[in-house]
Design a protein around this motif. Structure first.
Motif, PDB file in Angstrom:
ATOM      1  N   ASN A 100      34.290  51.246  42.684  1.00  0.00           N
ATOM      2  CA  ASN A 100      32.867  51.567  42.610  1.00  0.00           C
ATOM      3  C   ASN A 100      32.620  52.245  41.271  1.00  0.00           C
ATOM      4  O   ASN A 100      33.055  53.382  41.061  1.00  0.00           O
ATOM      5  CB  ASN A 100      32.448  52.467  43.775  1.00  0.00           C
ATOM      6  N   ASN A 127      30.167  53.599  40.088  1.00  0.00           N
ATOM      7  CA  ASN A 127      29.312  54.781  40.151  1.00  0.00           C
ATOM      8  C   ASN A 127      30.039  56.012  40.679  1.00  0.00           C
ATOM      9  O   ASN A 127      29.442  57.078  40.819  1.00  0.00           O
ATOM     10  CB  ASN A 127      28.093  54.499  41.041  1.00  0.00           C
ATOM     11  N   GLU A 128      31.326  55.854  40.996  1.00  0.00           N
ATOM     12  CA  GLU A 128      32.102  56.967  41.510  1.00  0.00           C
ATOM     13  C   GLU A 128      33.357  57.175  40.665  1.00  0.00           C
ATOM     14  O   GLU A 128      33.835  56.252  40.002  1.00  0.00           O
ATOM     15  CB  GLU A 128      32.527  56.705  42.966  1.00  0.00           C
ATOM     16  N   THR A 155      37.165  57.570  40.871  1.00  0.00           N
ATOM     17  CA  THR A 155      38.287  57.335  41.770  1.00  0.00           C
ATOM     18  C   THR A 155      39.536  57.921  41.141  1.00  0.00           C
ATOM     19  O   THR A 155      39.956  57.484  40.055  1.00  0.00           O
ATOM     20  CB  THR A 155      38.490  55.822  42.024  1.00  0.00           C
TER      21      THR A 155
END
Length: 343
Positions: A198, A200-201, A203
């Protein structure tokens, strides 16, 4: 005394094979042809090798916690989910897409689940804009699920097939595709380092990707370029990350019939569903692997820019090789063959 002699005879052979693999990796790394992680299991012996950097800019070394986007090895997860749903009577391989995604163009509605699993849908390959701009699952399908009217159906490896399977799974389970894979596979197997990319995140421990499309033909000092694709756009075709250890757990669960039955494993996951040998994939398509009847091994590979991956295993799952890379500087199929058949 006899036991001690047996140990003396056996362990040098095991160590010799392990040292050979380490030597191969060291040589390829020095030539600039390898950067990644390897797990090789044979008999009762497991060897893990990490070589290179997960972030080249900051000299972050690859280790056992490094998570690699696994590209098309994601398709194995998608296939396993479909097999699970088929066992529950929620989908049949002969079902057509119109049953699950009625808004598709008419000539796409007649494509079967089996057609998608074996890349016989006749769908067009996705253009580059499908991965350089962000698309939701619905918008991706509306934009790129297209079939030419004059198509002659034959094997055509493309990602749209498995993006459509992602939507099928989502519509059957009434959950987001990623949540369905978590519930069906990731959580039951406790794959703590496996998930979906993702952008937008943040990790933790996720490797950066670097590409120059050299695939074993380049030189050590050839420039590398930062990957720029939206990996999340690949959904069930290539949107996941994992580690060699988690993928090893996945394969052992298949061996032990944890996720799918013995019948599904033998008749769908391991059995070729067509008799076509695809040269560049070195095998005949099953519902998840490619069976190389020339070498009697199963393969599953992946490639998205710098992220390249390879699985090789035998029918009994007692000889397994997993390679994950974050550059495309290796000829992974050739490297996998060298390691898997090391003497």
């Amino acid at each position: 005394m006899k036991f001690s002699l047996l140990l003396f005879l056996v362990f040098p052979l095991i160590l010799f094979g392990q040292n050979d693999i380490q030597k191969i990796i060291d040589q390829e790394y020095e030539k600039g042809h390898f950067n990644g992680s390897i797990l090789f299991f044979q008999g009762k012996q497991t060897q893990k090798i990490n070589k290179g950097f997960s972030n080249i800019q900051f000299d972050v070394e690859i280790n056992d916690r490094t998570r690699f986007p696994i590209a098309s090895i994601t398709k194995l997860f998608t296939s396993l989910a479909i097999l699970q749903l088929q066992e529950k009577g929620l989908v049949d391989f002969k079902d057509t897409l119109g049953k699950f995604i009625p808004e598709l163009p008419e000539n796409c509605k007649i494509i079967s689940i089996q057609d998608l699993l074996t890349h016989h849908s006749g769908l067009e390959n996705e253009p580059i804009k499908a991965v350089v701009n962000k698309y939701s699952l619905d918008s991706y399908i509306k934009e790129f699920a297209k079939k030419p009217s004059n198509d002659t159906v034959k094997f055509n490896y493309n990602n749209v097939d498995y993006v459509l399977l992602s939507q099928v799974i989502e519509n059957i389970t009434k959950k987001k595709f990623s949540k369905s894979i978590e519930d069906l596979i990731i959580i039951p197997l406790k794959l703590e380092n496996t998930g979906f990319v993702n952008e937008n995140e943040i990790t933790k421990h996720l490797a950066y990707g670097y590409h120059n499309y050299s695939f074993g033909e380049g030189e050590k000092n050839d420039p590398l370029f930062n990957d720029r694709r939206y990996i999340s756009n690949y959904y069930g075709a290539g949107g996941m990350y994992s580690t060699t250890e988690d993928l090893y757990k996945l394969l052992l669960s298949i061996k032990n019939n944890v996720l799918i039955s013995e019948n599904s494993k033998n008749n769908f996951l391991l059995k070729p569903q067509t008799n076509e040998y695809v040269d560049w994939l070195s095998g005949k398509p099953t519902f998840g692997f490619y069976y190389d009847d020339k070498l009697n091994v199963y393969r599953r590979s992946g490639s998205i820019d710098g992220f390249n991956s390879e699985i090789m295993l035998n029918e009994n799952f007692d000889k397994i090789l997993i390679i994950l890379c974050n550059t495309d500087t290796a000829d992974l199929q050739n490297l996998a063959n060298r390691i898997y058949f090391v003497k």
